[in-house]
Design a protein around this motif. Structure first.
Motif, PDB file in Angstrom:
ATOM      1  N   LEU A   1      -6.676  15.428 -13.167  1.00 41.76           N
ATOM      2  CA  LEU A   1      -5.698  14.443 -13.645  1.00 41.76           C
ATOM      3  C   LEU A   1      -4.843  13.920 -12.493  1.00 41.76           C
ATOM      4  CD1 LEU A   1      -4.485  15.973 -17.026  1.00 41.76           C
ATOM      5  CD2 LEU A   1      -5.873  13.941 -16.681  1.00 41.76           C
ATOM      6  N   VAL A   2      -4.375  14.835 -11.634  1.00 38.79           N
ATOM      7  CA  VAL A   2      -3.535  14.393 -10.520  1.00 38.79           C
ATOM      8  C   VAL A   2      -4.300  13.387  -9.669  1.00 38.79           C
ATOM      9  CG1 VAL A   2      -2.508  15.135  -8.360  1.00 38.79           C
ATOM     10  CG2 VAL A   2      -2.058  16.409 -10.436  1.00 38.79           C
TER      11      VAL A   2
ATOM     12  N   LEU B   1      -4.716  14.313  -3.103  1.00 43.83           N
ATOM     13  CA  LEU B   1      -5.004  14.105  -4.521  1.00 43.83           C
ATOM     14  C   LEU B   1      -3.932  13.210  -5.132  1.00 43.83           C
ATOM     15  CD1 LEU B   1      -6.093  17.605  -5.866  1.00 43.83           C
ATOM     16  CD2 LEU B   1      -7.499  15.608  -5.432  1.00 43.83           C
ATOM     17  N   TYR B   2      -2.664  13.516  -4.812  1.00 40.28           N
ATOM     18  CA  TYR B   2      -1.572  12.695  -5.367  1.00 40.28           C
ATOM     19  C   TYR B   2      -1.692  11.258  -4.889  1.00 40.28           C
ATOM     20  CZ  TYR B   2       0.797  16.862  -7.062  1.00 40.28           C
ATOM     21  OH  TYR B   2       1.120  18.014  -7.737  1.00 40.28           O
ATOM     22  N   ALA B   3      -2.025  11.116  -3.598  1.00 40.98           N
ATOM     23  CA  ALA B   3      -2.139   9.760  -3.042  1.00 40.98           C
ATOM     24  C   ALA B   3      -3.218   8.982  -3.790  1.00 40.98           C
ATOM     25  CB  ALA B   3      -2.473   9.839  -1.564  1.00 40.98           C
ATOM     26  N   ILE B   4      -4.379   9.616  -3.973  1.00 39.09           N
ATOM     27  CA  ILE B   4      -5.496   8.931  -4.635  1.00 39.09           C
ATOM     28  C   ILE B   4      -5.119   8.614  -6.074  1.00 39.09           C
ATOM     29  CG2 ILE B   4      -7.848   9.202  -5.430  1.00 39.09           C
ATOM     30  CD1 ILE B   4      -8.274  11.028  -2.980  1.00 39.09           C
ATOM     31  N   GLY B   5      -4.532   9.589  -6.741  1.00 38.35           N
ATOM     32  CA  GLY B   5      -4.135   9.352  -8.123  1.00 38.35           C
ATOM     33  C   GLY B   5      -3.090   8.250  -8.232  1.00 38.35           C
ATOM     34  N   GLY B   6      -2.258   8.131  -7.202  1.00 41.89           N
ATOM     35  CA  GLY B   6      -1.175   7.147  -7.246  1.00 41.89           C
ATOM     36  C   GLY B   6      -1.663   5.738  -6.946  1.00 41.89           C
ATOM     37  N   ASN B   7      -2.518   5.586  -5.942  1.00 37.68           N
ATOM     38  CA  ASN B   7      -2.999   4.255  -5.562  1.00 37.68           C
ATOM     39  C   ASN B   7      -4.165   4.430  -4.592  1.00 37.68           C
ATOM     40  OD1 ASN B   7      -3.540   1.855  -4.318  1.00 37.68           O
ATOM     41  ND2 ASN B   7      -1.400   1.263  -4.079  1.00 37.68           N
ATOM     42  N   THR B   8      -5.371   4.343  -5.129  1.00 36.25           N
ATOM     43  CA  THR B   8      -6.558   4.674  -4.338  1.00 36.25           C
ATOM     44  C   THR B   8      -6.665   3.822  -3.078  1.00 36.25           C
ATOM     45  OG1 THR B   8      -7.602   5.179  -6.430  1.00 36.25           O
ATOM     46  CG2 THR B   8      -9.031   5.097  -4.503  1.00 36.25           C
ATOM     47  N   ASP B   9      -6.451   2.510  -3.241  1.00 34.45           N
ATOM     48  CA  ASP B   9      -6.568   1.639  -2.057  1.00 34.45           C
ATOM     49  C   ASP B   9      -5.589   2.082  -0.986  1.00 34.45           C
ATOM     50  OD1 ASP B   9      -8.470   0.249  -3.365  1.00 34.45           O
ATOM     51  OD2 ASP B   9      -7.092  -1.257  -4.176  1.00 34.45           O
ATOM     52  N   ALA B  10      -4.357   2.343  -1.411  1.00 37.01           N
ATOM     53  CA  ALA B  10      -3.351   2.768  -0.442  1.00 37.01           C
ATOM     54  C   ALA B  10      -3.797   4.046   0.248  1.00 37.01           C
ATOM     55  CB  ALA B  10      -2.020   2.992  -1.146  1.00 37.01           C
TER      56      ALA B  10
ATOM     57  N   THR C   1       0.831  -1.198   0.000  1.00 36.45           N
ATOM     58  CA  THR C   1       0.000   0.000   0.000  1.00 36.45           C
ATOM     59  C   THR C   1       0.871   1.255   0.000  1.00 36.45           C
ATOM     60  OG1 THR C   1      -0.086  -0.044   2.388  1.00 36.45           O
ATOM     61  CG2 THR C   1      -1.904  -1.090   1.220  1.00 36.45           C
ATOM     62  N   THR C   2       2.076   1.139  -0.561  1.00 36.87           N
ATOM     63  CA  THR C   2       2.859   2.363  -0.740  1.00 36.87           C
ATOM     64  C   THR C   2       2.457   2.967  -2.076  1.00 36.87           C
ATOM     65  OG1 THR C   2       4.594   1.024  -1.723  1.00 36.87           O
ATOM     66  CG2 THR C   2       4.889   1.667   0.573  1.00 36.87           C
ATOM     67  N   ILE C   3       2.643   4.272  -2.195  1.00 35.77           N
ATOM     68  CA  ILE C   3       2.282   4.948  -3.433  1.00 35.77           C
ATOM     69  C   ILE C   3       3.562   5.255  -4.201  1.00 35.77           C
ATOM     70  CG2 ILE C   3       1.285   7.029  -4.394  1.00 35.77           C
ATOM     71  CD1 ILE C   3      -0.592   6.872  -1.832  1.00 35.77           C
ATOM     72  N   PRO C   4       3.773   4.563  -5.310  1.00 34.03           N
ATOM     73  CA  PRO C   4       5.067   4.612  -5.997  1.00 34.03           C
ATOM     74  C   PRO C   4       5.503   6.027  -6.347  1.00 34.03           C
ATOM     75  CG  PRO C   4       3.546   3.090  -7.097  1.00 34.03           C
ATOM     76  CD  PRO C   4       2.760   3.819  -6.074  1.00 34.03           C
ATOM     77  N   GLY C   5       4.542   6.855  -6.744  1.00 34.12           N
ATOM     78  CA  GLY C   5       4.896   8.194  -7.214  1.00 34.12           C
ATOM     79  C   GLY C   5       5.354   9.128  -6.104  1.00 34.12           C
ATOM     80  N   LEU C   6       4.969   8.833  -4.866  1.00 31.85           N
ATOM     81  CA  LEU C   6       5.305   9.742  -3.771  1.00 31.85           C
ATOM     82  C   LEU C   6       6.608   9.316  -3.097  1.00 31.85           C
ATOM     83  CD1 LEU C   6       1.814  10.349  -2.140  1.00 31.85           C
ATOM     84  CD2 LEU C   6       2.952  11.581  -3.985  1.00 31.85           C
ATOM     85  N   THR C   7       7.242  10.263  -2.435  1.00 29.82           N
ATOM     86  CA  THR C   7       8.511   9.938  -1.793  1.00 29.82           C
ATOM     87  C   THR C   7       8.279   9.053  -0.571  1.00 29.82           C
ATOM     88  OG1 THR C   7       8.360  11.832  -0.345  1.00 29.82           O
ATOM     89  CG2 THR C   7       9.479  12.158  -2.451  1.00 29.82           C
ATOM     90  N   VAL C   8       9.354   8.397  -0.159  1.00 31.48           N
ATOM     91  CA  VAL C   8       9.295   7.558   1.031  1.00 31.48           C
ATOM     92  C   VAL C   8       8.758   8.384   2.196  1.00 31.48           C
ATOM     93  CG1 VAL C   8      10.690   6.327   2.706  1.00 31.48           C
ATOM     94  CG2 VAL C   8      11.198   6.119   0.256  1.00 31.48           C
ATOM     95  N   ALA C   9       9.321   9.579   2.375  1.00 28.75           N
ATOM     96  CA  ALA C   9       8.918  10.422   3.497  1.00 28.75           C
ATOM     97  C   ALA C   9       7.412  10.641   3.475  1.00 28.75           C
ATOM     98  CB  ALA C   9       9.652  11.756   3.422  1.00 28.75           C
ATOM     99  N   GLU C  10       6.907  11.011   2.301  1.00 28.01           N
ATOM    100  CA  GLU C  10       5.474  11.324   2.251  1.00 28.01           C
ATOM    101  C   GLU C  10       4.644  10.072   2.452  1.00 28.01           C
ATOM    102  OE1 GLU C  10       4.340  13.661  -1.080  1.00 28.01           O
ATOM    103  OE2 GLU C  10       2.461  14.256  -0.142  1.00 28.01           O
ATOM    104  N   ASN C  11       5.117   8.947   1.917  1.00 33.35           N
ATOM    105  CA  ASN C  11       4.386   7.703   2.138  1.00 33.35           C
ATOM    106  C   ASN C  11       4.253   7.409   3.625  1.00 33.35           C
ATOM    107  OD1 ASN C  11       3.428   5.843  -0.106  1.00 33.35           O
ATOM    108  ND2 ASN C  11       5.344   6.645  -0.952  1.00 33.35           N
ATOM    109  N   LEU C  12       5.312   7.724   4.364  1.00 38.23           N
ATOM    110  CA  LEU C  12       5.299   7.426   5.794  1.00 38.23           C
ATOM    111  C   LEU C  12       4.276   8.277   6.534  1.00 38.23           C
ATOM    112  CD1 LEU C  12       9.102   7.003   6.467  1.00 38.23           C
ATOM    113  CD2 LEU C  12       7.343   5.269   6.767  1.00 38.23           C
TER     114      LEU C  12
END
Ligand SMILES: Nc1ncnc2c1ncn2[C@@H]1O[C@H](COP(=O)(O)OP(=O)(O)OP(=O)(O)O)[C@@H](O)[C@H]1O
Ligand SMILES: Nc1ncnc2c1ncn2[C@@H]1O[C@H](COP(=O)(O)OP(=O)(O)OP(=O)(O)O)[C@@H](O)[C@H]1O
Ligand SMILES: [Mg+2]
Ligand SMILES: [Mg+2]
Lengths: 330, 500, 335, 335
Positions: free
Chosen positions: D71-72, D208-217, B86-97
Motif C-alpha cells: 500500500l505504501v 517506497l513512500y516516494a513511489i507511492g507519493g509520486n512515481t514520476d517524481a 516533482t515534489t512528493i506532497p506526502g514527504l517532508t521538505v527535508a526528505e524531498n530535498l
C-alpha cells in the motif's frame, strides 16, 4: 445464547459451547436449543461463535479455558484442523463432546452426530425407488471444503452407482449459496430432461422451486413430467412444502437432539459417568469409531408425504411430532 | 557536453520532436525557447532519461547516454528542474530535498537529524524560510518551486536543465535564482535554460536555440541578437511584440465610463492572508493586483471568485452581495476565474479540451441538464480559435497538451461564460510570447466589451496592460499606480520599499 | 458516448467518431466465448440458455451499474453487496407475519415490502454519503465496515434463517415475464440504458467524470462536488437494493447470506469493462460488457462440466485473461 | 520515525519531535478497550488470554505487514489471503505421502516443506510483479483475479479436503514456545520491528513512500521505481506465505479454505492504522496498532458472550468506530 447468570457452582458446572456458525437455518435452531436444554441438563453456559472458521474455534476454546469451564462442546466443521485444540483440552483434562462431526484424531468423550453418509444414502434410495432406477438427477452439493457436504456427496454417488446404475448424477458444487445453486440448476435444466433433484441442504429450497416453476416443471407426482425433489435439514419450511406436495422428501437433522445430548454427555463427563457401545435409551446406538472414540449416532429420519418405506429405508410423515421442525417457534 | 542528434518523439498522432538536434557547449548557458508545444519539455525529458526517444541519440561528453533504468547514472550526468512539479506532497521538505540520497549513519540507517540539518543549510543558501519537516504538499507554489531548484542544483551535477524555472517565481525570487546561476556559471557548470521571458534569456544566457513546431529552427549566440529576431524565429513570421500592450491600450479608452462597479470590496479581510482591502472594478476596467507571493493578492482574488470565504468585510458582485465561498454562485453571478495552479484547480487532466473549456457553462450545452456533444464541441472550437490553443481538436485530453496550451484551456474555461468580472491569478505563467499576447489581447477585448478584469500577478507584462495597478504588501493595499508606471517603481512597490 | 473514452485510446485522437470503440474492447472476447460455448455445448446459444444467462446476471449487473457510478466519481462502495441482501431482508422481516415459521414482525402489510426495500437502500446510501462526503472518511474502509455491519445485521434480524413465503409484490420483478422475457432482464437493460444516457449526455453525469478526475478543478468550475457525490453514492445503494429485490423475487426468498462475496465479481466486471478505480474513467456500456463476459464464461464452464474442484481456479484464471485481453485491446497502462 | 508521519498531524507541524505521535493515534483507543475488556471480564488481562490474543492475531498481522509494504508503494495486493493458504497447501501436497488419507504426492521429504512454502510465496509474488509492474495491469484487479485463482488451486489440489499429519518442520513455528511465549508471537514482533526499521530508516524503505507519493517524481529523483516495486510486491507474497505457515503450524493442518476472507481484516487493520490506500502514507507501527486494536475488541466481544448471530454486526460496527476514532485523532480527511 449468551452466558446464563450465576457462576459455576458444583451443582451447575460451567460448560463452554462453541457454535460453528450462525448464518444457516440449521445451526440457528441448534443455537436456539442449547440454552433451553442447559437448564434441563443443569449446566451453566459460556458460549462462543467461531463463524465457520477453525482458527477462531481454536482461540475461542482458549478463552473458554481461561474462563475455567469444566467441559467443552464443539462442532468442528474441519475435522482435521481441530486436532491441536483437542490436544490442548486433553492436556488441561477438560472433557470434550464433538457435535455433528467426527474429529480425524484426538480424544473426545463423546461424538454426537447423525451420519452425513446416511443422509446421502437415504436421498439416493428415495430417488432411486421413485425413478425406478433410471433418469437424470441433479445433486446440488454443498461446499467441497465442507466435510459434511463431501460425506453426503460421496454416499449419494456411491449408492447411485451401486444400486441404480441407470441414473445419471449431475453434481453441482454450490458453496451452500442459493443463487449459485439455482443458476447451475437452471443451466442443467437447459440440457437433457431432469427427473430428480437432491438438495444437500435447505438453503437451495426456494430457489429450486422457483427455477422449476419458471419452466412449468412444478407438477404433481401423478404427472410424468414431475421432478422428484429431496431436501435435507428438516426445517419447518421443508415440512410445509412436503405437506403441500411441493417437494417429495427431506432428511431431518436432529438439531434439538444435538443440543440435548451434547449437553447431556458433557454433564455426564463432568460427573464422571462413562458409556460403552450399544443401544441407548433414546433410540440411537453408540459405536466405537476407528479413532477409538465413542459416537452416539442419532437417528436422522427420512420424511415423506406417505411416511412409507423406500429401498428398505423407513420414513415418517411430515407432521410426526418427533421431528424438531414441528415444535419450534420459527 | 551534451549532444542530441536527430531526436524524434511522437505521442499518438502528435509529433512532439521531429529529428531535432541540440548541442550544448561545456560551461555555456544555453537558452531553449519556442512557443507552447514546440517540444521543449519533451526534449528535456529525453535529455534527462525520463522518456525514451522514438529515434535519435543523446550523448554526454561524447559518451552515449546511460540505460533508461540506470537512474543513478543519469543523476550523475544531469540534474533537472522539470516544468511539472516533482515534489512528493506526502514527504517532508527535508526528505524531498534528499530523496534517494538520505544521509546515512552507522548500519546504513538514515540519520533524520542530519537530514534536517542539511536541508536547513541548503534552504538557507536560498533564503527560503520553511520548516523542513513540513510536508511539501503544504508549501506555496513558489516555495515548492524553490525546493525543486535547490534539490536540482544540490546534486553537484555538471549539467543542469531548468524548464521554465521562473514561471512560478516572483520578482525577488527570480533575482535570487539568477545570483545562484551566475555562481554556477563561474564554477563552469553547463546550463540548459528554458523560459518564455526573453529578457531573462538575454540576461543570463550566451547561446539560444529556437524550436518551432517540434523542429530545430536556429542556434545563435545571444550577443548582438535582438528580441524581434527571436520572436520571428519562434513564430515563423516577422511581427513586433507589444501588440498586446497596444491592444490593451485601446481598451483603456473604451472602458472606465462603465457606471456601477462589477466588483466592490469593502474592508474585506481573511485571517492570515489580507486585511481591510477596499477595491472596486468597473465594467471595461482592467485592474492589476500586484504583489509578491506573500502579499495576499492571490487569496484576495480567490475570495472574489468564491474559492474562499472572507472573515470580515463585504463583497458585491455587480451590485449583489456575493455568497461567500460559493464558486457556483459566483459563476452564475458572472465571475470567471483563472486559478493560480492549473494542475491543482485548473483542469481535469484526463477529460477533453472541450469538456474542460465548457465545464463552467453547463446550461449552454443542452436543454434540461443534458449535454449535446455537438453543441459542446462547437462552443469549444470557438474558444480554441479565439485563444489559439494548439490541440488535435476539442476531444484531445488536456494532459496531452503542452504546459502553455493547458493554461489557455484554463483561460477558455474562464471566458466560456462571457463573465462580467474576470479574475485571473498569474494568468500567463508558462505561456509563450505570442500566446501571452493572445491571452492578454483577449483580456483587452473582453474588457473592451465591458467586462471588468482583475489580474493578480507579479509579471510586469501582465500588469502593463492594466488601467491601474493596486499593489499589495503584507496583506494590505500599499500603493496604487495609474497606467504608464515605470518597471522599477512597480518592482520597488511590490518589494514594499518606501512603506511597511 | 463519453469523450473521455478517447483517453484510453491515444492512437485514435484524430478519430473522435471511433472514440466509442474503446467501449467495444470486450466485444471480440464476447464473440470468441460465444463461439467456444457453442462448440462446447450446442445448448449454449439456445434462447432458453441465453435468457438464463441474462436473468442470472441481471441482479449482479445492476450492482455493477451502481458501482460504476461510484467508481467514476472517484470513490468506492464495498457495502453494495450487503445492501443487496439487507434491503429486501429488512422489508421481508417487517412485512412477514410474526410467529410461526415466518419469523417476521408483521408490522406492515405486504404491499409495503417493495417501497421498504428501496427505503432501506436509500437510508444506507445516505449514511455512506454522510460518512464519506460529510465526515471525509476513506470510502474504501467506510464501506468495508458498512459491508460487514450490514451482513451482520441481516444475520441478526433473520437469526440466520431464510425468509420464505414473501409478499407477492416482492416476487413480481423476479418472476414475471414480458413477451417471454423475464422482467428482471428488461429492468436491467433499461437501467443500463439510462446509465449510458446519464453518464454520457447529462451535466450531472459529466460532473461525475469531472469530480473523479480532479475534484478541486471541478469545484473551481462551479460543480457542486459534494452534492453530486451524495447523489451518486445514494443512487448506487438504491440500485443495489433494486438488484437485491430482483434476486429475492427470482429465488422467492431472502437467505441470510444473500449477496455475500458478490462484490468481488462486481469489481472484476467493472474494471475488466474499463472502469478505472482511480475515478474519472470508464463507461457504463463498458461495465455491462464486463459483467456479460464473466457470466457467459461461467455458463460455458457449467455446460462444459468442468470438474467441480477446479471451477474456482477457472473463474480466477478467466478474470486474469479477460483483464489481459482488455489491457491489450485498450493498449494503455492501467492504474 | 519517518518524518512523513507529520503529514497527518497538521497541528504539530512545528514540533517534528512529536511527529511520531501520529503513530500513537490508536494507543488511547487500545487503552480504552483494555479497560473495558477488564471490566467486562477479569480474564481479559490475564497472561494466558493476552498470549491467546497475540497468537491468534500473529498470522494475520504478518499479512497486514505485507499489505502495508504494498500500500505504501501505491499498489494493492488482494491475493495475499490466497497465498496465505496456497503456499503451505502446495508444500503439504508435495511433501505428504501419496495415497491413503494423506492425499499428497510424496515427491519430496518433509524437510522440504518450509522452503517449499516460501518458494511458492516467492513465485506468486514474482508473477504478481510481472503482471503489475512489467505489463502495467491494474494491481487491484490482477491480485483479485490471482486471489480467486489461487483459492481455486488450493481447492483443486486438495479436492476440498484438509491436509493434516503434516511434516513436523511445518508445525514448529506454529507450536513451539520460547520462554513460555509462542514462537509465532516472537516471529510476528521481530518482523514488525524489521518493518519499522526498513520503512523508517533505510533508503529502500523511503523510496517506497516516494513511489507511492509520486512515481514520476521518484523516478526523477533517481529511484529505480520498477525494481523497488518488484521487491515490495514479491516480499509481501513471501511474508503472506510465512503467515500461512504460522497458522498451518498452529492448526497442524491446511484447510482448503485457509485465508479465505481474511483480506478484509487486513485492509481494515492497515487503514485504521493510518495507511493510505492511495500510497505514500502510513507507517508499519501504525498498521500494527490497527490489527492489535481489532483483535483486542474481537476478544472482548467473545468474553462478553455477544449473542452468536449478532457477532457479525458487531465486528463491522467496530471497524467503523475504530475508523472514526482514527479520523478524529488524526484530524485529517482520508482519501
Ligand atoms: N504525455 C503526452 N501525451 C501526448 N502528447 C504530448 C504529451 N506530452 C507532450 N505532448 C505533445 O507534445 C508537444 C510538445 O509538448 P511540450 O510539453 O514539449 O511543449 P513545450 O515546448 O514544453 O511547451 P510549453 O512551453 O508550453 O511547455 C505538444 O504538442 C503536446 O501536445
Ligand atoms: N458541463 C458540466 N460539467 C461537469 N459538471 C457539470 C456540468 N454542468 C453541470 N454540472 C454539475 O452537475 C450537477 C447538475 O447540474 P445542474 O446544472 O442541474 O445543477 P443543479 O443540481 O440543477 O443545481 P441548480 O438547481 O442550482 O441549477 C451540478 O452539480 C452541476 O454543477
Ligand atoms: Mg514545457
Ligand atoms: Mg439546474
Amino acid at each position: 445464547g449468551s452466558s446464563t447468570k450465576g457462576g459455576a457452582s458444583s451443582s451447575k458446572p460451567l460448560v463452554g459451547v462453541d457454535y460453528p456458525r450462525a448464518d444457516t437455518d440449521f445451526w440457528n435452531s441448534y443455537i436456539k436449543y442449547v440454552p433451553q436444554f442447559a437448564g434441563q441438563q443443569g449446566v451453566t453456559l459460556k458460549t462462543t461463535n467461531s463463524q465457520n472458521d477453525i482458527s477462531k474455534l481454536a482461540s475461542n476454546v482458549q478463552t473458554l479455558i481461561s474462563q475455567q469451564v469444566k467441559g467443552v462442546v464443539i462442532a468442528p466443521q474441519d475435522t482435521a484442523a481441530v486436532k491441536p485444540t483437542l490436544q490442548t483440552l486433553a492436556a488441561k483434562k477438560i472433557p470434550v463432546v464433538s457435535i455433528d462431526t467426527r474429529p480425524d484424531s484426538g480424544k473426545v468423550f463423546m461424538i454426537v452426530r447423525a451420519d452425513n453418509k446416511a443422509y446421502g444414502e437415504k436421498a439416493c434410495r428415495f430417488l432411486g425407488t421413485k425413478l425406478k432406477g433410471k433418469g437424470r438427477v441433479v445433486d446440488l452439493e454443498g461446499d467441497l471444503t465442507s466435510i459434511n457436504g463431501r460425506d453426503r456427496t460421496d454416499a449419494f454417488n456411491a449408492c447411485m452407482k451401486q444400486n441404480y446404475p441407470g441414473i445419471t448424477v449431475v453434481g453441482e458444487p454450490t458453496n451452500w449459496d442459493q443463487d449459485t445453486a439455482s443458476r447451475k440448476l437452471k443451466t442443467d435444466l437447459q440440457g437433457a430432461p431432469v427427473n430428480g433433484v437432491y438438495m444437500q441442504a435447505s438453503f437451495a429450497l426456494s430457489g429450486t422451486l422457483q427455477a422449476l416453476k419458471q419452466r412449468g416443471m412444478l407438477v404433481p407426482p401423478s404427472n410424468p413430467k414431475h421432478v422428484y425433489i429431496v431436501s435435507n435439514d428438516g426445517i419447518p419450511q421443508e415440512l410445509k412444502d412436503i405437506k403441500a406436495g411441493q417437494i417429495d422428501a427431506t432428511v431431518s437433522q436432529p438439531a434439538d437432539q444435538y443440543a440435548k445430548y451434547g449437553l447431556f454427555y458433557i454433564k455426564a463427563a463432568i460427573d464422571g459417568k462413562t458409556f460403552k457401545p450399544g443401544k441407548t435409551d433414546h433410540g440411537s446406538t453408540i459405536i466405537r469409531t476407528p479413532q477409538g472414540n465413542l459416537e452416539d449416532q442419532l437417528p436422522a429420519p427420512l420424511v415423506t408425504l406417505d411416511g412409507g418405506s423406500y429401498g428398505g429405508i423407513t420414513s415418517v410423515k411430515p407432521d410426526d411430532t418427533s421431528l424438531w421442525g414441528n415444535h419450534l417457534g420459527g | 557536453m551534451v549532444e542530441a542528434i536527430g531526436v524524434t518523439k511522437r505521442y499518438g498522432p502528435t509529433t512532439a520532436l521531429d529529428a531535432v538536434g541540440l548541442s550544448v557547449a561545456p560551461g555555456s548557458t544555453h537558452a531553449l525557447v519556442g512557443r507552447n508545444g514546440a517540444g521543449k519539455s519533451t526534449l528535456v525529458s529525453v535529455l534527462t532519461g525520463l522518456t525514451p526517444a522514438d529515434a535519435g541519440t543523446v550523448r554526454f561528453h561524447g559518451r552515449p547516454a546511460p540505460h533508461l533504468a540506470d537512474r543513478d547514472a543519469w543523476r550523475e550526468v544531469v540534474a533537472c528542474v522539470y516544468q511539472r512539479s516533482t515534489t512528493i506532497p506526502g514527504l517532508t521538505v527535508a526528505e524531498n530535498l534528499f530523496l534517494g540520497r538520505h544521509p546515512l549513519r552507522a548500519g546504513r540507517l538514515i540519520s533524520w537529524r542530519e537530514l534536517r540539518r542539511r536541508a536547513r543549510e541548503l534552504l538557507e543558501t536560498w533564503q527560503v524560510d520553511v520548516d523542513v519537516s513540513r510536508p511539501a504538499g503544504e508549501l506555496t507554489v513558489e516555495q515548492r518551486q524553490f525546493v525543486e531548484i535547490a534539490r536540482a542544483l544540490s546534486f553537484g551535477a555538471r549539467f543542469i536543465v531548468l524548464d521554465e524555472p521562473t514561471a512560478r517565481l516572483d520578482g525577488p525570487a527570480i533575482t535570487r535564482l539568477f545570483e545562484q546561476l551566475r555562481q554556477l556559471q563561474r564554477q563552469g557548470v553547463t546550463i540548459l535554460f528554458i523560459s518564455h521571458h526573453l529578457q531573462e534569456v538575454f540576461e543570463i544566457c550566451d547561446t539560444v536555440t529556437v524550436f518551432r513546431d517540434a523542429r530545430h529552427i536556429s542556434t545563435r549566440p545571444v550577443a548582438g541578437l535582438d528580441e524581434s529576431d527571436l520572436v520571428a524565429d519562434m513564430t515563423g513570421e516577422v511581427r513586433l511584440p507589444g501588440a498586446a500592450r497596444s491592444a490593451a491600450g485601446d481598451a483603456a479608452d473604451g472602458g472606465l465610463l462603465g457606471a456601477a462597479p462589477v466588483m466592490e470590496a469593502r474592508g474585506l479581510g481573511l485571517d492570515g492572508a489580507y486585511q481591510d482591502v477596499d477595491l472596486t472594478v468597473r465594467p471595461g476596467e482592467i485592474v492589476g493586483l500586484a504583489g509578491i507571493a506573500s502579499s495576499g493578492r492571490t487569496e484576495f482574488a480567490e475570495t472574489v471568485a468564491g474559492l474562499r470565504a472572507p472573515d470580515r468585510g463585504t463583497l458585491e458582485i455587480s451590485g449583489r452581495p456575493a455568497r461567500p465561498g460559493d464558486v457556483r454562485a459566483a459563476i452564475r453571478g458572472g465571475v470567471g476565474l483563472v486559478p493560480q495552479d492549473r494542475h491543482h484547480q485548473g483542469f481535469v487532466a484526463n477529460l477533453s479540451v472541450a469538456e474542460n473549456a465548457t465545464m463552467t457553462v453547463p446550461e449552454r450545452l443542452g436543454p434540461a441538464g443534458t449535454v449535446r456533444p455537438s453543441a459542446r464541441d462547437a462552443l469549444a472550437r470557438t474558444l480554441i480559435d479565439r485563444l489559439d490553443i494548439k490541440t488535435d481538436g476539442p476531444r484531445q485530453p488536456v494532459d496531452g497538451l503542452s504546459g502553455g496550451n493547458q493554461q489557455k484551456v484554463v483561460m477558455a474555461r474562464a471566458l466560456a461564460g462571457d463573465p462580467r468580472l474576470l479574475v485571473m491569478v498569474s494568468p500567463t505563467a508558462g505561456v509563450d510570447v505570442r500566446s501571452k499576447e493572445t491571452l492578454l489581447s483577449n483580456v483587452a477585448r473582453v474588457a473592451a466589451e465591458g467586462t471588468g478584469v482583475l489580474i493578480a500577478s507579479d509579471e510586469l507584462e501582465d500588469l502593463r496592460g492594466c488601467h491601474r495597478v493596486v499593489v499589495m504588501f503584507g496583506g494590505r493595499i500599499a500603493a496604487e499606480h495609474a497606467a504608464g508606471w515605470h518597471d522599477n517603481e512597480m518592482v520597488a512597490a511590490m518589494e514594499g520599499i518606501g512603506h511597511a | 458516448m463519453p469523450d473521455n473514452a478517447t483517453v484510453t485510446l491515444p492512437g485514435m485522437r484524430r478519430l473522435p467518431a471511433l472514440a466509442r470503440l474503446r467501449d467495444l474492447a470486450l466485444i471480440p472476447a464476447i464473440i470468441v466465448v460465444a463461439i467456444v460455448g457453442q462448440a462446447v455445448n450446442p445448448v449454449f446459444l439456445e434462447g432458453g440458455n441465453i435468457i438464463n444467462v441474462l436473468q442470472t446476471m441481471s441482479e449482479i449487473a445492476v450492482m455493477v451499474l451502481a458501482e460504476t457510478l461510484v467508481l467514476v466519481a472517484g470513490k468506492m462502495d464495498l457495502s453494495l453487496e450487503a445492501t443487496f441482501g439487507l434491503a429486501p431482508g429488512i422489508a421481508a422481516w417487517i412485512c412477514l407475519p410474526a410467529g410461526g415459521s415466518a419469523h417476521g414482525l408483521g408490522w406492515l402489510g405486504g404491499a409495503w415490502s417493495v417501497p421498504l426495500t428501496l427505503l432501506v437502500g436509500l437510508a444506507i446510501g445516505l449514511l455512506n454519503s454522510l460518512l464519506i462526503v460529510r465526515f471525509g472518511l476513506s470510502a474504501f474502509i467506510v464501506t468495508l465496515g458498512m459491508q460487514i455491519t450490514l451482513h451482520g445485521m441481516l444475520t441478526g434480524i433473520s437469526g440466520g434463517k431464510t425468509f420464505f413465503n414473501l409478499p407477492s409484490s416482492m416476487l413480481y420483478i423476479g418472476t414475471a415475464e414480458w413477451g417471454g422475457v423475464p422482467v428482471s432482464i428488461w429492468l436491467c437493460l433499461v437501467l443500463f440504458a439510462a446509465g449510458v444516457g446519464v453518464l454520457g449526455w447529462t451535466r450531472a453525469g459529466r460532473s461525475l467524470y469531472a469530480i473523479g478526475g480532479n475534484t478541486d478543478a471541478a469545484k473551481a468550475a462551479g460543480i457542486r462536488t459534494d452534492r453530486v457525490l451524495w447523489v451518486a453514492i445514494t443512487t448506487a445503494s438504491v440500485l443495489a437494493a433494486v438488484g437485491g429485490l430482483m434476486l429475492t423475487g427470482r429465488l422467492a426468498s431472502v437467505a441470510a447470506a444473500q449477496g455475500t462475496g458478490d462484490i468481488f465479481t462486481v469489481f472484476a466486471a467493472a474494471v475488466i469493462g474499463g472502469v478505472s478505480l482511480n475515478g474519472g474513467k470508464g463507461t457504463v456500456f463498458g461495465a455491462f460488457t464486463g459483467i456479460l463476459l464473466l457470466y457467459m464464461i461461467q455458463n460455458v464452464l457449467t455446460l462444459a462440466g468442468v470438474p467441480a474442484q477446479w471451477i474456482g481456479a477457472f473463474n480466477g484464471a478467466i478474470i486474469l485473461v479477460a483483464l489481459i485481453l482488455s489491457r491489450i485491446t485498450s493498449g494503455k497502462r492501467q492504474e
